[in-house]
Design a protein around this motif. Structure first.
Motif, PDB file in Angstrom:
ATOM      1  N   ARG A 141      44.253  32.136  38.410  1.00 22.44           N
ATOM      2  CA  ARG A 141      42.952  32.240  39.049  1.00 22.44           C
ATOM      3  C   ARG A 141      42.372  33.633  38.810  1.00 22.44           C
TER       4      ARG A 141
ATOM      5  N   ALA B 113      40.896  37.172  39.559  1.00 21.01           N
ATOM      6  CA  ALA B 113      41.077  38.075  40.689  1.00 21.01           C
ATOM      7  C   ALA B 113      39.719  38.553  41.203  1.00 21.01           C
ATOM      8  N   GLU B 114      39.680  38.821  42.494  1.00 20.07           N
ATOM      9  CA  GLU B 114      38.451  39.352  43.068  1.00 20.07           C
ATOM     10  C   GLU B 114      38.283  40.811  42.659  1.00 20.07           C
ATOM     11  N   GLN B 115      37.040  41.216  42.495  1.00 22.91           N
ATOM     12  CA  GLN B 115      36.756  42.608  42.176  1.00 22.91           C
ATOM     13  C   GLN B 115      36.983  43.456  43.420  1.00 22.91           C
TER      14      GLN B 115
END
Length: 116
Positions: free
Chosen positions: A33, A35-37
């Motif tokens: 998935r 990754a979020e920033q």
């Protein structure tokens, strides 16, 4: 005869095992998935500047770090310098979140004085 057969087959078994491992790793990497920033402002940034006999450049180094990263903490760690490294870093202080000043009195070389 069996030991000779084992010597011929074993390298191919190792190769097969490695290829299965590689394919599984590649598959897992491809299906990961995103990754979020992250938000760099959500963290307290600390820069540790170890120095010994750096009188000529320490003020410039601290000014540059504080100019490029104004919300960061800059720690100058003077390791028993023979020159005026500790005093040279003092005038470069500005009122920023990391502009505090602390030092430890260490009588032996190696522990030095930590300044923030």
């Amino acid at each position: 005869m069996a030991p000779h057969l084992f010597l011929y087959v074993f390298p191919f078994l190792l190769l097969g095992g490695f290829l299965v491992y590689w394919a599984g790793s590649r598959h897992a990497y491809a299906r990961r998935r995103p990754a979020e920033q992250g938000d760099a402002a959500a963290w307290d940034w600390h820069f540790f500047v170890p120095c010994r006999d750096e009188e000529a450049v320490i003020a410039t180094t601290v000014d540059r770090l504080r100019g490029d990263f104004p919300a960061s903490y800059v720690w100058v760690i003077d390791d028993a310098s023979d020159d005026r490294t500790g005093r040279s870093s003092r005038p470069s202080r500005r009122r920023t979140p990391g502009s505090g000043w602390s030092h430890g009195d260490a009588p032996r070389p190696g522990s030095g004085r930590a300044r923030r």
